[in-house]
Design a protein around this motif. Structure first.
Motif: not given
Length: 135
Positions: A98-100, A80-81, A108-109, A124-125
């Motif tokens: 990127p973030g939660l 994601v990053d 969800y990240y 998204a991860c």
């Protein structure tokens, strides 16, 4: 579930400069690229569908839609990053670093950005990160 997703663009060369590095980060293979049409499609290795496509719409005009977003699945938060950085480095604009996003679920990240044409994208991860092993 999906056969394909098509994102309209007006400047195919600019779009390819944006999408090629992004698709590389997401490990999606270029299935075809036809600049004379113009359109290109990517897919996961070893499968024929779904396809992710970019190109000039059949009608010839494109307008980024409000409320429309295409989200790509990433196996790791690091992906994601990296996808977010690739998008910004190749003409994209941030819609959310990127973030939660716990409002969706605890793990969800995601990262949100727009391509150079204004199409909104997400990577998204959803997986729980593995704990660091002791060295």
């Amino acid at each position: 579930m999906f056969s394909h997703i098509f994102i309209g663009v007006t400047d195919f060369d600019r779009a390819m400069c944006f999408y090629r590095p992004l698709m590389d980060v997401l490990q999606l293979d270029l299935r075809f690229c036809e600049p004379e049409r113009p359109w290109a499609g990517w897919q996961q290795a070893g499968v024929s569908r779904p396809l992710f496509l970019v190109g000039t719409p059949f009608e010839g005009t494109h307008h980024a839609g409000n409320g429309q977003m295409t989200a790509f699945l990433a196996a790791t938060r690091a992906t994601v990053d990296a996808a977010y950085q690739a998008a910004l480095a190749h003409g994209g604009s941030s819609e959310g670093a990127p973030g939660l996003r716990p409002e969706y679920h605890a793990h969800y990240y995601g990262a949100y950005f727009r391509d150079p044409e204004g199409n909104k994208l997400c990577v998204a991860c959803h997986t729980v990160p593995l704990p660091h092993s002791a060295v």
